[in-house]
Design a protein around this motif. Sequence first.
Motif, PDB file in Angstrom:
ATOM      1  N   GLU A 129     -10.861  27.370 -91.622  1.00  0.00           N
ATOM      2  CA  GLU A 129     -12.079  26.578 -91.858  1.00  0.00           C
ATOM      3  C   GLU A 129     -11.920  25.698 -93.092  1.00  0.00           C
ATOM      4  OE1 GLU A 129     -15.515  25.030 -93.402  1.00  0.00           O
ATOM      5  OE2 GLU A 129     -14.657  26.756 -94.437  1.00  0.00           O
ATOM      6  N   GLY A 133      -8.522  22.949 -90.418  1.00  0.00           N
ATOM      7  CA  GLY A 133      -9.620  22.950 -89.455  1.00  0.00           C
ATOM      8  C   GLY A 133      -9.259  23.723 -88.204  1.00  0.00           C
ATOM      9  N   ASN A 176     -21.147  15.163 -92.640  1.00  0.00           N
ATOM     10  CA  ASN A 176     -19.833  14.781 -92.146  1.00  0.00           C
ATOM     11  C   ASN A 176     -18.897  14.724 -93.349  1.00  0.00           C
ATOM     12  OD1 ASN A 176     -20.405  13.696 -89.204  1.00  0.00           O
ATOM     13  ND2 ASN A 176     -22.049  12.939 -90.514  1.00  0.00           N
ATOM     14  N   SER A 178     -14.687  14.082 -94.784  1.00  0.00           N
ATOM     15  CA  SER A 178     -13.327  13.619 -94.531  1.00  0.00           C
ATOM     16  C   SER A 178     -12.529  13.697 -95.816  1.00  0.00           C
ATOM     17  CB  SER A 178     -13.315  12.170 -94.023  1.00  0.00           C
ATOM     18  OG  SER A 178     -11.985  11.682 -93.905  1.00  0.00           O
ATOM     19  N   SER A 287      -8.083  16.091 -92.950  1.00  0.00           N
ATOM     20  CA  SER A 287      -9.029  16.820 -92.106  1.00  0.00           C
ATOM     21  C   SER A 287     -10.390  16.137 -92.131  1.00  0.00           C
ATOM     22  CB  SER A 287      -9.176  18.263 -92.588  1.00  0.00           C
ATOM     23  OG  SER A 287      -7.953  18.952 -92.493  1.00  0.00           O
ATOM     24  N   TYR A 289     -14.388  16.719 -90.684  1.00  0.00           N
ATOM     25  CA  TYR A 289     -15.298  17.702 -90.113  1.00  0.00           C
ATOM     26  C   TYR A 289     -16.579  17.039 -89.643  1.00  0.00           C
ATOM     27  CZ  TYR A 289     -12.467  21.559 -92.005  1.00  0.00           C
ATOM     28  OH  TYR A 289     -11.466  22.447 -92.291  1.00  0.00           O
ATOM     29  N   HIS A 290     -17.023  17.451 -88.472  1.00  0.00           N
ATOM     30  CA  HIS A 290     -18.260  16.935 -87.891  1.00  0.00           C
ATOM     31  C   HIS A 290     -19.468  17.571 -88.570  1.00  0.00           C
ATOM     32  CE1 HIS A 290     -21.363  16.243 -84.784  1.00  0.00           C
ATOM     33  NE2 HIS A 290     -20.606  15.251 -84.386  1.00  0.00           N
ATOM     34  N   GLY A 323     -19.337  20.604 -96.359  1.00  0.00           N
ATOM     35  CA  GLY A 323     -18.749  20.396 -95.041  1.00  0.00           C
ATOM     36  C   GLY A 323     -18.405  21.717 -94.386  1.00  0.00           C
ATOM     37  N   GLU A 324     -18.424  21.754 -93.076  1.00  0.00           N
ATOM     38  CA  GLU A 324     -18.137  22.958 -92.297  1.00  0.00           C
ATOM     39  C   GLU A 324     -17.628  22.534 -90.933  1.00  0.00           C
ATOM     40  OE1 GLU A 324     -18.022  25.884 -91.007  1.00  0.00           O
ATOM     41  OE2 GLU A 324     -18.529  27.319 -92.585  1.00  0.00           O
ATOM     42  N   ASP A 325     -16.431  22.995 -90.561  1.00  0.00           N
ATOM     43  CA  ASP A 325     -15.946  22.570 -89.251  1.00  0.00           C
ATOM     44  C   ASP A 325     -16.664  23.282 -88.111  1.00  0.00           C
ATOM     45  OD1 ASP A 325     -14.696  25.056 -89.442  1.00  0.00           O
ATOM     46  OD2 ASP A 325     -12.756  24.341 -88.721  1.00  0.00           O
ATOM     47  N   TYR A 326     -17.551  24.219 -88.436  1.00  0.00           N
ATOM     48  CA  TYR A 326     -18.431  24.816 -87.429  1.00  0.00           C
ATOM     49  C   TYR A 326     -19.225  23.743 -86.693  1.00  0.00           C
ATOM     50  CZ  TYR A 326     -22.405  27.541 -85.600  1.00  0.00           C
ATOM     51  OH  TYR A 326     -23.376  28.094 -84.802  1.00  0.00           O
ATOM     52  N   TYR A 328     -18.215  21.249 -85.197  1.00  0.00           N
ATOM     53  CA  TYR A 328     -17.587  20.954 -83.907  1.00  0.00           C
ATOM     54  C   TYR A 328     -18.056  21.925 -82.829  1.00  0.00           C
ATOM     55  CZ  TYR A 328     -14.298  17.782 -86.217  1.00  0.00           C
ATOM     56  OH  TYR A 328     -13.742  16.751 -86.924  1.00  0.00           O
TER      57      TYR A 328
END
Length: 376
Positions: A129, A133, A176, A178, A287, A289-290, A323-326, A328
Motif C-alpha cells: 500500500e 501499490g 488523488n 501521484s 505510483s 493512487y485513485h 493517499g490510499e490505493d484502497y 482503486y
Amino acid sequence: MSIMNNPYVQIRRELHQIPERGFDETKTQGYLLQYIQNLPKEHIELKTWKTGIFLRVQGTAPRKTIGYRADIDGLPITEETGLSFKSLHEGMMHACGHDLHMSIALGILTHFATHPPKDNLLFMFQPAEEGPGGALPMIQTDFFTQWKPDMIIALHIAPEYPVGTIATKPGLLFANTSELFIDLTGLGGHAAYPHQTNDMVVAACSLVTQLQSVVARNVDPLDSAVITIGKITGGTVQNIIAERARLEGTIRTLSVESMKKVKERIEALVQGVEIGYNCKTSIDYGSMYHQVDNDVKLTEEFMRFVTNETNVNLIESKEAMTGEDYGYMIANTPGFMFWLGAESPFGLHHSKLNPNEDAIGVAINTIISYLNFKAN
C-alpha cells in the motif's frame, strides 16, 4: 475487549517487529498464513497472490459477498519509539498502523471462522500500500474476479482521534495522489568557469520556485491541490558545478481533473527549464493512487449504525490530502473507508508513532457487529 484480555494485542506486537517493504512482505505473509492455518477450515478457502492473501469465508445463506481489506507493508523509517517490541528490521517500521490493521482483520476473521456468517466474506491482506501499490493489481487477478465482493470496507488508524472514535464521511475522503520525480541533466565543470557549464543546481532551484505557482495560479481556489518537493539532490563536491540534479516530491488533488491540470502545468514548466537552462529533462510520476470516494448510501448507513447500535463516538470528518490505493478497490465496487481513533502524540509516518492498542478491540467489535447487522 481490553488490552489485558485481547490476544490480538500480542499479535499486533509480533507483527510490529517484522515490517517489510511492499511486495517483500514474506515474513509477514508467513506469519498470517501460520495463524490462519490454526483456524477451523470447514468454511474458509484461501489463495495467495504474490505476498498477499485472499481468504473467503462461506456464508450459511449467502445473498452477497462483503469484502474487507487490510494492508500489510511497513515503511523505510528507523523506529524511535523505545518499545520493548520495536522493529527487528533495521531501517523499517510499521509507522502507518498496518500492524494494527492486520491484527484487527485477524480478529474479525477468527470470529467468523468459528461463527459462520450468513453472507460470504472476502478478506484481502494487501501488500504494497505504501508503494508501489498493491490494490490495483490485486483486484485485477482472477482470484478477485472469481470471488468478487458486492461491497468492500476498510479502516485506517487515526492518531489524532481518541480511542472509541470512528470518523468518516460520504463521498470523497482521501485525495488523488501521484509521486513526482524530475531529473535535470546539463553540463558540469569547474566552479571557476561557470560560463562553460549548465548548472543543474541553479536550474533545479529555479524549477522548485516555479512549481509553487502551479497550485496558486492553475487550480480553482474552491478546489484543493498540493505540490510538495521533499527531496533535492545534485552535484558531487563544493567546487564542481553540478551536471545533474533530481527533484522528488508528491502531488495531491481533490479531483481527477485537477490532477490532470497540475501535471500539464508541471510538464510545461519543465519544458521551459529545458530551454532556458539548455539541459535535458525527464519526468516520472511513479505510483499514482485513485481518490478514496466513499459510497454515499453505504457510508450513511454505516454512520447511522455506529451512532445507533454501538457505544463508539462518531465524527463526520473532512476530506484529507492523504493517499490510499484502497481507492482503486472501491472505484468500481461500492464501499467505504473510515478512520479509527488510536490517540498517539505522534502522527502517521512518524518514527515515534505509538497507537493506543485499545483501538484494536474497538475495531474488532464494531466491524463484527456491523457485518452481522448487514446480514439481517
